[in-house]
Design a protein around this motif. Structure first.
Motif, PDB file in Angstrom:
ATOM      1  N   TYR A 153       0.826  -1.202   0.000  1.00 14.76           N
ATOM      2  CA  TYR A 153       0.000   0.000   0.000  1.00 14.76           C
ATOM      3  C   TYR A 153       0.861   1.253   0.000  1.00 14.76           C
TER       4      TYR A 153
ATOM      5  N   ALA B  14      -3.637   3.373   7.998  1.00 15.66           N
ATOM      6  CA  ALA B  14      -4.667   3.273   6.955  1.00 15.66           C
ATOM      7  C   ALA B  14      -5.239   4.645   6.630  1.00 15.66           C
TER       8      ALA B  14
ATOM      9  N   LEU C 236      -6.770   4.570   2.750  1.00 18.36           N
ATOM     10  CA  LEU C 236      -7.290   3.288   2.304  1.00 18.36           C
ATOM     11  C   LEU C 236      -8.814   3.283   2.377  1.00 18.36           C
TER      12      LEU C 236
ATOM     13  N   CYS D 219      -8.843  -1.211   4.434  1.00 21.88           N
ATOM     14  CA  CYS D 219      -8.542  -1.031   5.855  1.00 21.88           C
ATOM     15  C   CYS D 219      -8.857  -2.307   6.625  1.00 21.88           C
TER      16      CYS D 219
END
Length: 269
Positions: free
Chosen positions: A11, A52, A57, A62
């Motif tokens: 991510y 997150a 996200l 998440c």
């Protein structure tokens, strides 16, 4: 590396952030980020929620990050039939009904049609073979790319298909899921435009791209807008897409306003 460490690193790279940049945004040290990614430390639920948020996200991702870290999800994932989403379901019905006589539909995050208003059902009944009406689920993107679906009616198909592929490619790169990857692969196997990855270089003369259709000898032009629920905390609710179609000229407006349910079975199979 642990599952949560691998996922966090992925991510972070998608957001093009270094460990130091992510640490600064989350107000922790780059060393701590490194320790999470390499599995040298087990992050708390609060830390993963903070990361997150910095990584922006979506709810689904998440939850995946929390699950990888051995923590319970932060967001529910309810069916539209769930009693707790009854107000949402009712709101969708109001939005769809109020958009008649123009088409509108509700989709999930993978472009599967969940609901449609009467105008949308009439249009689909006119353009699609009878075999499509027995399918349990229709996908908007697959219909657009299907030579037995909507593709033959779209006169500027190369332009629209290229735009959709570029957008889907960005989505798959940003937050890939197994279903989104599979859908994108199916579209790429459907004889896509040759240079779909190249955005148009000509001067833009119109405020939006329209779908230019030829329906039983009638030239039609439509454009659309996509809406989401801005305050959704449930995963499935946040994924919902409501697409409204509008006439781009007077001829199309009159055509849509004159449609009745009797048009549904006019498709020649």
């Amino acid at each position: 590396m642990t599952a949560v460490g691998t996922m966090l690193a992925e991510y972070r790279r998608m957001r093009r952030l270094s460990q130091m940049e992510l640490g600064l945004e989350a107000e922790v040290s780059a060393r701590h980020i490194s320790f999470i990614e390499t599995g040298r430390t087990e992050p708390s639920r609060e830390m993963l929620m903070r990361l997150a948020a910095v990584l922006e996200l979506p709810q689904r991702e998440c939850n995946l990050l929390l699950n990888a870290g051995g923590h319970p999800p932060a967001y529910s994932r309810l069916s539209l039939d769930d009693e707790r989403l009854k107000p949402v379901s009712q709101a969708l019905d109001v939005m769809l009904d109020n958009h008649n006589p123009y088409p509108a539909l509700v989709m999930d995050s993978h472009w599967n049609i969940l609901r449609a208003n009467q105008a949308q059902e009439i249009i689909m009944g006119m353009l699609l073979p009878a075999s499509y009406r027995t399918r349990s689920r229709l996908n908007v993107m697959e219909l657009i790319f299907d030579p037995e679906g909507l593709r033959p009616f779209i006169q500027n198909w190369d332009e629209l298909a290229s735009l959709f592929l570029r957008r889907m490619h960005s989505e798959v790169m940003a937050f890939p899921t197994e279903e989104s990857r599979a859908l994108f692969a199916r579209l790429l196997a459907s004889d896509p435009p040759k240079d779909w990855q190249q955005p148009p270089t000509d001067a833009i003369e119109a405020p939006m791209i329209t779908a230019d259709l030829l329906v039983f000898g009638q030239q039609l032009r439509i454009f659309s807008t996509l809406s989401r629920f801005g305050t959704a905390l449930d995963v499935n609710m946040a994924d919902l897409l409501i697409e409204y179609y509008f006439p781009a000229d007077e001829t199309t407006r009159q055509f849509l306003q004159q449609l009745t349910p009797s048009h549904v079975f006019k498709h020649a199979d």
